[in-house]
Write a protein that holds these residues in place. Structure first.
Motif, PDB file in Angstrom:
ATOM      1  N   ALA A 142      16.388 -70.596 -62.633  1.00  0.00           N
ATOM      2  CA  ALA A 142      16.423 -69.311 -61.925  1.00  0.00           C
ATOM      3  C   ALA A 142      16.538 -68.167 -62.929  1.00  0.00           C
ATOM      4  O   ALA A 142      17.282 -68.255 -63.912  1.00  0.00           O
ATOM      5  N   LEU A 143      15.807 -67.092 -62.681  1.00  0.00           N
ATOM      6  CA  LEU A 143      15.790 -65.976 -63.623  1.00  0.00           C
ATOM      7  C   LEU A 143      17.156 -65.322 -63.770  1.00  0.00           C
ATOM      8  O   LEU A 143      17.511 -64.830 -64.846  1.00  0.00           O
ATOM      9  N   ASP A 144      17.951 -65.306 -62.673  1.00  0.00           N
ATOM     10  CA  ASP A 144      19.263 -64.670 -62.761  1.00  0.00           C
ATOM     11  C   ASP A 144      20.265 -65.535 -63.515  1.00  0.00           C
ATOM     12  O   ASP A 144      21.361 -65.084 -63.824  1.00  0.00           O
ATOM     13  N   ILE A 145      19.893 -66.784 -63.828  1.00  0.00           N
ATOM     14  CA  ILE A 145      20.712 -67.645 -64.672  1.00  0.00           C
ATOM     15  C   ILE A 145      20.215 -67.590 -66.115  1.00  0.00           C
ATOM     16  O   ILE A 145      20.992 -67.587 -67.066  1.00  0.00           O
ATOM     17  N   GLN A 146      18.909 -67.511 -66.285  1.00  0.00           N
ATOM     18  CA  GLN A 146      18.318 -67.458 -67.622  1.00  0.00           C
ATOM     19  C   GLN A 146      18.531 -66.111 -68.298  1.00  0.00           C
ATOM     20  O   GLN A 146      18.567 -66.028 -69.530  1.00  0.00           O
ATOM     21  N   TYR A 147      18.649 -65.054 -67.472  1.00  0.00           N
ATOM     22  CA  TYR A 147      18.804 -63.704 -68.006  1.00  0.00           C
ATOM     23  C   TYR A 147      20.047 -63.043 -67.427  1.00  0.00           C
ATOM     24  O   TYR A 147      20.383 -63.232 -66.269  1.00  0.00           O
ATOM     25  N   ASP A 148      20.699 -62.252 -68.243  1.00  0.00           N
ATOM     26  CA  ASP A 148      21.834 -61.433 -67.827  1.00  0.00           C
ATOM     27  C   ASP A 148      21.472 -59.988 -68.147  1.00  0.00           C
ATOM     28  O   ASP A 148      21.512 -59.567 -69.310  1.00  0.00           O
ATOM     29  N   PHE A 149      21.051 -59.212 -67.122  1.00  0.00           N
ATOM     30  CA  PHE A 149      20.554 -57.856 -67.327  1.00  0.00           C
ATOM     31  C   PHE A 149      19.512 -57.818 -68.446  1.00  0.00           C
ATOM     32  O   PHE A 149      19.567 -57.006 -69.355  1.00  0.00           O
ATOM     33  N   GLY A 150      18.549 -58.752 -68.374  1.00  0.00           N
ATOM     34  CA  GLY A 150      17.447 -58.765 -69.313  1.00  0.00           C
ATOM     35  C   GLY A 150      17.711 -59.499 -70.604  1.00  0.00           C
ATOM     36  O   GLY A 150      16.782 -59.731 -71.385  1.00  0.00           O
ATOM     37  N   PRO A 159      27.403 -69.319 -65.311  1.00  0.00           N
ATOM     38  CA  PRO A 159      27.488 -68.471 -64.117  1.00  0.00           C
ATOM     39  C   PRO A 159      28.733 -68.778 -63.295  1.00  0.00           C
ATOM     40  O   PRO A 159      29.060 -69.942 -63.051  1.00  0.00           O
ATOM     41  N   TRP A 160      29.409 -67.711 -62.854  1.00  0.00           N
ATOM     42  CA  TRP A 160      30.642 -67.876 -62.087  1.00  0.00           C
ATOM     43  C   TRP A 160      30.496 -67.374 -60.662  1.00  0.00           C
ATOM     44  O   TRP A 160      31.080 -67.929 -59.732  1.00  0.00           O
ATOM     45  N   GLY A 161      29.723 -66.336 -60.455  1.00  0.00           N
ATOM     46  CA  GLY A 161      29.566 -65.802 -59.113  1.00  0.00           C
ATOM     47  C   GLY A 161      28.458 -64.782 -59.066  1.00  0.00           C
ATOM     48  O   GLY A 161      27.900 -64.393 -60.098  1.00  0.00           O
ATOM     49  N   LYS A 162      28.123 -64.350 -57.847  1.00  0.00           N
ATOM     50  CA  LYS A 162      27.033 -63.402 -57.663  1.00  0.00           C
ATOM     51  C   LYS A 162      27.405 -62.373 -56.606  1.00  0.00           C
ATOM     52  O   LYS A 162      28.119 -62.678 -55.655  1.00  0.00           O
ATOM     53  N   VAL A 163      26.910 -61.183 -56.806  1.00  0.00           N
ATOM     54  CA  VAL A 163      26.919 -60.175 -55.743  1.00  0.00           C
ATOM     55  C   VAL A 163      25.487 -59.691 -55.588  1.00  0.00           C
ATOM     56  O   VAL A 163      24.675 -59.818 -56.509  1.00  0.00           O
ATOM     57  N   LYS A 342      36.342 -69.560 -53.483  1.00  0.00           N
ATOM     58  CA  LYS A 342      36.061 -68.191 -53.889  1.00  0.00           C
ATOM     59  C   LYS A 342      35.163 -67.498 -52.869  1.00  0.00           C
ATOM     60  O   LYS A 342      35.262 -66.291 -52.649  1.00  0.00           O
ATOM     61  N   TYR A 343      34.282 -68.250 -52.239  1.00  0.00           N
ATOM     62  CA  TYR A 343      33.360 -67.731 -51.232  1.00  0.00           C
ATOM     63  C   TYR A 343      34.098 -67.287 -49.968  1.00  0.00           C
ATOM     64  O   TYR A 343      33.704 -66.340 -49.292  1.00  0.00           O
ATOM     65  N   ASP A 344      35.192 -67.969 -49.665  1.00  0.00           N
ATOM     66  CA  ASP A 344      36.001 -67.646 -48.491  1.00  0.00           C
ATOM     67  C   ASP A 344      36.721 -66.315 -48.720  1.00  0.00           C
ATOM     68  O   ASP A 344      37.290 -66.075 -49.776  1.00  0.00           O
ATOM     69  N   SER A 345      36.700 -65.456 -47.715  1.00  0.00           N
ATOM     70  CA  SER A 345      37.291 -64.120 -47.867  1.00  0.00           C
ATOM     71  C   SER A 345      38.815 -64.131 -47.953  1.00  0.00           C
ATOM     72  O   SER A 345      39.426 -63.087 -48.162  1.00  0.00           O
ATOM     73  N   THR A 346      39.447 -65.301 -47.805  1.00  0.00           N
ATOM     74  CA  THR A 346      40.896 -65.395 -47.946  1.00  0.00           C
ATOM     75  C   THR A 346      41.346 -64.808 -49.276  1.00  0.00           C
ATOM     76  O   THR A 346      42.362 -64.124 -49.374  1.00  0.00           O
ATOM     77  N   TYR A 347      40.575 -65.083 -50.342  1.00  0.00           N
ATOM     78  CA  TYR A 347      40.907 -64.543 -51.656  1.00  0.00           C
ATOM     79  C   TYR A 347      39.886 -63.508 -52.118  1.00  0.00           C
ATOM     80  O   TYR A 347      40.186 -62.350 -52.325  1.00  0.00           O
ATOM     81  N   TRP A 348      38.636 -63.941 -52.262  1.00  0.00           N
ATOM     82  CA  TRP A 348      37.650 -63.125 -52.961  1.00  0.00           C
ATOM     83  C   TRP A 348      36.482 -62.778 -52.046  1.00  0.00           C
ATOM     84  O   TRP A 348      36.129 -61.627 -51.874  1.00  0.00           O
ATOM     85  N   GLY A 349      35.819 -63.786 -51.507  1.00  0.00           N
ATOM     86  CA  GLY A 349      34.740 -63.571 -50.554  1.00  0.00           C
ATOM     87  C   GLY A 349      33.394 -63.250 -51.168  1.00  0.00           C
ATOM     88  O   GLY A 349      32.488 -62.800 -50.473  1.00  0.00           O
ATOM     89  N   GLU A 350      33.215 -63.502 -52.472  1.00  0.00           N
ATOM     90  CA  GLU A 350      31.943 -63.162 -53.103  1.00  0.00           C
ATOM     91  C   GLU A 350      30.968 -64.337 -53.068  1.00  0.00           C
ATOM     92  O   GLU A 350      31.333 -65.481 -52.807  1.00  0.00           O
ATOM     93  N   GLY A 351      29.697 -64.050 -53.377  1.00  0.00           N
ATOM     94  CA  GLY A 351      28.655 -65.061 -53.361  1.00  0.00           C
ATOM     95  C   GLY A 351      28.860 -66.121 -54.429  1.00  0.00           C
ATOM     96  O   GLY A 351      29.456 -65.875 -55.483  1.00  0.00           O
ATOM     97  N   MET A 352      28.327 -67.294 -54.157  1.00  0.00           N
ATOM     98  CA  MET A 352      28.498 -68.417 -55.062  1.00  0.00           C
ATOM     99  C   MET A 352      27.433 -68.435 -56.146  1.00  0.00           C
ATOM    100  O   MET A 352      26.293 -68.045 -55.925  1.00  0.00           O
ATOM    101  N   ALA A 353      27.801 -68.950 -57.318  1.00  0.00           N
ATOM    102  CA  ALA A 353      26.835 -69.145 -58.398  1.00  0.00           C
ATOM    103  C   ALA A 353      26.067 -70.441 -58.219  1.00  0.00           C
ATOM    104  O   ALA A 353      24.974 -70.597 -58.753  1.00  0.00           O
TER     105      ALA A 353
END
Length: 410
Positions: A142-150, A159-163, A342-353
């Motif tokens: 995946a490009l978002d794994i191969q690259y970090d802001f280019g 990778p730890w998480g995504k928004v 981490k995906y559960d909003s109990t703590y963080w609620g952000e997207g998974m890597a």
């Protein structure tokens, strides 16, 4: 001398010897089997340097992750709150001083901070292919794994998480949200004054501009391959400026002024002056709905052409004293168990890597049972729409040129 120029001078001085003997010793850990790495990590302490400004994230680390790392791997996890530029300066100073035994084992990093750390040889690795959970649950192509802001990640961060960038709208007022930029312009023309976006100096406003920039320029892939190229940007941006100027008369206050920040745009939305807002976090509206700031009828949408995704990562400093402990902890953070919590909003609620398609049946059920809220789009919709960020220098280019091409025009 300006701080940034001083930073570059120090980098050049530090780069005289590309690898210290301690680094070479550390990297011998990568020749061990995974079982040997976990065994060596048992009973050790891992110090994790990370931004500490969110209580939910801190609780996820301290109350959820740390006890499980201790129980499952015998690891003691110590969270050290510190902003990325500070711990990178710390690492740079240690490298310059020849300190081969550092006090940092894991750093939370992405974007320009990763680029600076990589170019300064402040990172241990490549290590990601050593991690079982990276191989089992991450789409390495995946490009978002191969690259970090280019910038190519090249196994130096995991990778730890995504928004993801989404548009928010009031479902009581907007029945059929637009699916493309052209439809958005048409909607704005039919509902004058009910849409706007923040100034280009605002992170979210700039992200909206990058949406238009990538699409009018032929897609993000082209800019990823080329890196930052001012001539390419100039030659492909005419359609973007035309679109934004055509949109301008239909904006709030007819584009005579723009919200300075996302907070200002949110305020306009919550008061009903505009019927849409936006944000670089697909789940952020839930807490605002719960607090009564956003209408209960708030929903979200992404454009058919895609949605910017920002992946954040975990790296290991060049002079870690505990590479085995660091790799064991990072591998745990990428496990389905840790990602689901981490995906559960109990703590963080952000997207998974990780890719939920790689889960077993029990994990898939747990994933499907998590309620993120009515304003959050399903994960499969978000994943399908994902567009990677390109070189961060385009952010500044858009800031400078938007002022002349759009905001400054009558």
């Amino acid at each position: 001398m300006k701080p940034f120029l001083l930073f570059l001078v120090l980098l050049a001085a530090a780069a005289g010897c590309s690898q210290s003997s301690a680094q070479n010793e550390n990297r011998e850990s990568l020749d061990q089997s995974w079982e040997e790495i976990e065994n060596k990590a048992d009973g050790t302490t891992v110090r994790m340097f990370m931004w500490g400004g969110d209580e939910g994230i801190n609780q996820y680390i301290d109350d959820w992750a740390a006890p499980r790392l201790k129980e499952q791997y015998g690891l003691t996890l110590e969270r050290v709150p510190m902003d990325a530029p500070e711990f990178l300066q710390k690492l740079l100073n240690e490298k310059k001083a020849g300190e081969n035994k550092g006090s940092t084992d894991i750093i939370w990093i992405n974007g320009e901070n990763f680029k600076n750390a990589k170019n300064s040889d402040l990172l241990y690795g490549p290590f990601t292919e050593k991690l079982p959970n990276f191989k089992n649950h991450i789409n390495g192509d995946a490009l978002d794994i191969q690259y970090d802001f280019g910038e190519k990640t090249e196994g130096l961060e995991a990778p730890w998480g995504k928004v993801q960038f989404v548009f928010y709208y009031d479902g009581a007022k907007v029945k059929n949200p637009p699916a493309s930029l052209e439809e958005l312009k048409k909607w704005a023309e039919e509902n004058p004054g009910k849409f706007t976006y923040p100034d280009a100096n605002d992170f979210t406003g700039n992200a909206f501009l990058r949406h238009v920039f990538y699409e009018s320029g032929g897609g993000a892939d082209r800019f990823l391959k080329e890196g930052f190229d001012e001539e390419l940007a100039a030659s492909t941006s005419s359609d973007m400026w035309t679109y934004l100027n055509d949109l301008k008369p239909s904006l709030w206050k007819k584009g005579a002024t723009y919200p300075n920040t996302l907070t200002e745009l949110d305020r306009l939305y919550s008061s009903g002056e505009v019927w849409m807002t936006m944000g670089y976090n697909e789940a952020r509206a839930e807490s605002l709905i719960e607090k009564g700031i956003f209408p209960e009828t708030t929903k979200s949408f992404v454009l058919d052409s895609g949605s910017l995704g920002n992946t954040h990562f975990l790296g290991i400093p060049f002079n870690t004293q505990n590479p085995e402990g660091a790799m064991t902890a990072i591998n745990f953070f990428m496990s389905p168990e840790a990602q689901l919590a981490k995906y559960d909003s109990t703590y963080w609620g952000e997207g998974m890597a990780v890719d939920p398609e790689t889960f077993n049946e029990e994990q898939k059920k747990k994933f499907n049972d998590i309620e993120r809220g009515q304003s959050v789009l399903p994960q499969d919709v978000l994943q399908k729409a994902l567009v990677p960020e390109v070189d961060a220098q385009y952010v500044n280019w858009l800031k400078e040129n938007w002022l002349n091409e759009v905001a400054g025009k009558k």
